[in-house]
Design a protein around this motif. Structure first.
Motif, PDB file in Angstrom:
ATOM      1  N   LEU A   1      22.116 -31.617  -3.779  1.00 34.87           N
ATOM      2  CA  LEU A   1      22.918 -31.046  -2.702  1.00 34.87           C
ATOM      3  C   LEU A   1      24.401 -31.351  -2.898  1.00 34.87           C
ATOM      4  O   LEU A   1      24.767 -32.466  -3.260  1.00 34.87           O
ATOM      5  CB  LEU A   1      22.446 -31.587  -1.350  1.00 34.87           C
ATOM      6  CG  LEU A   1      21.041 -31.203  -0.908  1.00 34.87           C
ATOM      7  CD1 LEU A   1      20.689 -31.897   0.397  1.00 34.87           C
ATOM      8  CD2 LEU A   1      20.931 -29.687  -0.754  1.00 34.87           C
ATOM      9  N   PRO A   2      25.267 -30.392  -2.632  1.00 33.83           N
ATOM     10  CA  PRO A   2      26.704 -30.629  -2.823  1.00 33.83           C
ATOM     11  C   PRO A   2      27.268 -31.681  -1.875  1.00 33.83           C
ATOM     12  O   PRO A   2      28.174 -32.430  -2.249  1.00 33.83           O
ATOM     13  CB  PRO A   2      27.327 -29.255  -2.559  1.00 33.83           C
ATOM     14  CG  PRO A   2      26.342 -28.547  -1.676  1.00 33.83           C
ATOM     15  CD  PRO A   2      25.004 -29.026  -2.126  1.00 33.83           C
ATOM     16  N   LEU A   3      26.738 -31.756  -0.658  1.00 31.86           N
ATOM     17  CA  LEU A   3      27.264 -32.726   0.299  1.00 31.86           C
ATOM     18  C   LEU A   3      26.983 -34.148  -0.160  1.00 31.86           C
ATOM     19  O   LEU A   3      27.818 -35.047   0.020  1.00 31.86           O
ATOM     20  CB  LEU A   3      26.654 -32.485   1.679  1.00 31.86           C
ATOM     21  CG  LEU A   3      27.156 -33.410   2.795  1.00 31.86           C
ATOM     22  CD1 LEU A   3      28.679 -33.380   2.894  1.00 31.86           C
ATOM     23  CD2 LEU A   3      26.520 -33.020   4.134  1.00 31.86           C
TER      24      LEU A   3
ATOM     25  N   ALA B   1      31.366 -30.261   5.861  1.00 32.26           N
ATOM     26  CA  ALA B   1      30.242 -29.349   6.089  1.00 32.26           C
ATOM     27  C   ALA B   1      30.340 -28.668   7.445  1.00 32.26           C
ATOM     28  O   ALA B   1      30.093 -27.466   7.568  1.00 32.26           O
ATOM     29  CB  ALA B   1      28.924 -30.108   5.967  1.00 32.26           C
ATOM     30  N   SER B   2      30.688 -29.425   8.472  1.00 37.33           N
ATOM     31  CA  SER B   2      30.714 -28.855   9.813  1.00 37.33           C
ATOM     32  C   SER B   2      31.900 -27.921  10.025  1.00 37.33           C
ATOM     33  O   SER B   2      31.793 -26.920  10.739  1.00 37.33           O
ATOM     34  CB  SER B   2      30.752 -29.975  10.863  1.00 37.33           C
ATOM     35  OG  SER B   2      31.989 -30.661  10.823  1.00 37.33           O
TER      36      SER B   2
ATOM     37  N   LEU C   1      38.729 -30.247  -3.000  1.00 36.50           N
ATOM     38  CA  LEU C   1      37.566 -29.731  -3.725  1.00 36.50           C
ATOM     39  C   LEU C   1      36.405 -29.491  -2.785  1.00 36.50           C
ATOM     40  O   LEU C   1      35.762 -28.431  -2.819  1.00 36.50           O
ATOM     41  CB  LEU C   1      37.164 -30.717  -4.822  1.00 36.50           C
ATOM     42  CG  LEU C   1      35.847 -30.411  -5.560  1.00 36.50           C
ATOM     43  CD1 LEU C   1      35.964 -29.126  -6.352  1.00 36.50           C
ATOM     44  CD2 LEU C   1      35.462 -31.571  -6.481  1.00 36.50           C
ATOM     45  N   GLY C   2      36.117 -30.471  -1.928  1.00 44.24           N
ATOM     46  CA  GLY C   2      35.021 -30.313  -0.980  1.00 44.24           C
ATOM     47  C   GLY C   2      35.267 -29.181  -0.004  1.00 44.24           C
ATOM     48  O   GLY C   2      34.363 -28.379   0.282  1.00 44.24           O
TER      49      GLY C   2
ATOM     50  N   ALA D   1      24.962 -38.699   5.107  1.00 43.71           N
ATOM     51  CA  ALA D   1      26.180 -38.741   5.910  1.00 43.71           C
ATOM     52  C   ALA D   1      26.093 -39.792   7.011  1.00 43.71           C
ATOM     53  O   ALA D   1      27.100 -40.409   7.364  1.00 43.71           O
ATOM     54  CB  ALA D   1      26.444 -37.365   6.533  1.00 43.71           C
ATOM     55  N   PHE D   2      24.889 -40.037   7.538  1.00 44.84           N
ATOM     56  CA  PHE D   2      24.714 -40.947   8.664  1.00 44.84           C
ATOM     57  C   PHE D   2      24.015 -42.245   8.268  1.00 44.84           C
ATOM     58  O   PHE D   2      24.288 -43.290   8.848  1.00 44.84           O
ATOM     59  CB  PHE D   2      23.903 -40.256   9.770  1.00 44.84           C
ATOM     60  CG  PHE D   2      24.526 -38.986  10.258  1.00 44.84           C
ATOM     61  CD1 PHE D   2      25.491 -39.018  11.252  1.00 44.84           C
ATOM     62  CD2 PHE D   2      24.162 -37.761   9.725  1.00 44.84           C
ATOM     63  CE1 PHE D   2      26.066 -37.850  11.717  1.00 44.84           C
ATOM     64  CE2 PHE D   2      24.742 -36.591  10.185  1.00 44.84           C
ATOM     65  CZ  PHE D   2      25.694 -36.631  11.177  1.00 44.84           C
TER      66      PHE D   2
END
Length: 249
Positions: A198-200, A64-65, A141-142, A180-181
């Motif tokens: 959400l995709p993430l 993402a970042s 993919l991501g 993520a965290f």
């Protein structure tokens, strides 16, 4: 191919010369993994090691970042400063330029993922996935999906001055919501429902299933479909809204 490789090398040099971009999009996930792993990596989260849980989350956050936030910022700044407009009148084909930018940012993310995996393996004794091929497919993919979303986002950002605020306001909160965290199981139901689309969130789950439980990527086609669908939405916005010239002030 020679023109593409030349532009790819140029994109790599430009990225690493931008200290701010390199730090916030490349180094920050690595630093977060070191800090959070040292803080509660020994704990067990959802039945698995905290180190394993965090590693999958930081790889997703890195996607993402880097390929979303970093790419969006890069293109908006170049658009508003007139760089993209000037490129249109050079012999460099536009498709070759876009391909080189995408290849560069995806390569940077893959390097970041390798560093995270190395830190997890040698620093925190996290075992590697049994199927590295599945893991590579998940990472590609991501990266592709978030890169498409990053380009699509440029159509919604009107100025270079506001680009950082818009990007950070989107991907930072969504990274927390997506787990993520921390485990999203502790979040209120409304946030859990949001995370489910959400995709993430799906990328992190898919990465965790491949790395921790040694599943193959094709065993989780539902997660693959959600990630790919979001990438298709980003591609649609990118095709329809990407601009080479600065927006009218």
């Amino acid at each position: 191919m020679r023109v593409f490789l030349h532009q790819l090398k140029a994109e790599q040099r430009l990225f690493w010369r931008s200290r701010e971009l390199a730090f916030f999009t490349f180094l920050l996930p690595i630093l977060f993994f070191l800090l959070l792993g040292s803080a509660y990596g020994d704990d067990e989260i959802n039945g698995i090691s905290g180190y394993q849980y965090l590693l999958a989350g930081m790889i997703g956050y890195g996607a993402a970042s880097t390929t979303f936030a970093g790419l969006a910022l890069l293109l908006v700044i170049r658009r508003e400063s007139g760089v993209l407009k000037r490129l249109r009148v050079t012999p460099l084909p536009p498709a070759t330029y876009i391909a080189a930018v995408l290849a560069s940012i995806i390569l940077i993310f893959l390097v970041e993922a390798v560093i995270l995996l190395a830190i997890g393996r040698f620093g925190f004794d996290v075992p590697l996935a049994d199927s590295m091929a599945s893991l590579v497919l998940v990472l590609l993919l991501g990266a592709a999906s978030f890169a498409a979303l990053g380009i699509g986002l440029t159509a919604l950002i009107k100025s270079a001055e506001g680009s950082s605020a818009v990007v950070n306001a989107l991907y930072l909160p969504l990274s927390f919501i997506s787990g993520a965290f921390f485990s999203e199981d502790t979040f209120p139901r409304v946030l859990q429902a949001l995370a489910a689309v959400l995709p993430l969130s799906h990328l992190i789950k898919l990465t965790r299933d491949v790395m921790v439980f040694d599943d193959a990527v094709w065993e989780h086609l539902d997660n693959v479909a959600v990630i790919a669908a979001w990438g298709a939405v980003g591609l649609l916005f990118a095709v329809r809204g990407f601009r080479w010239e600065p927006r009218e002030r």
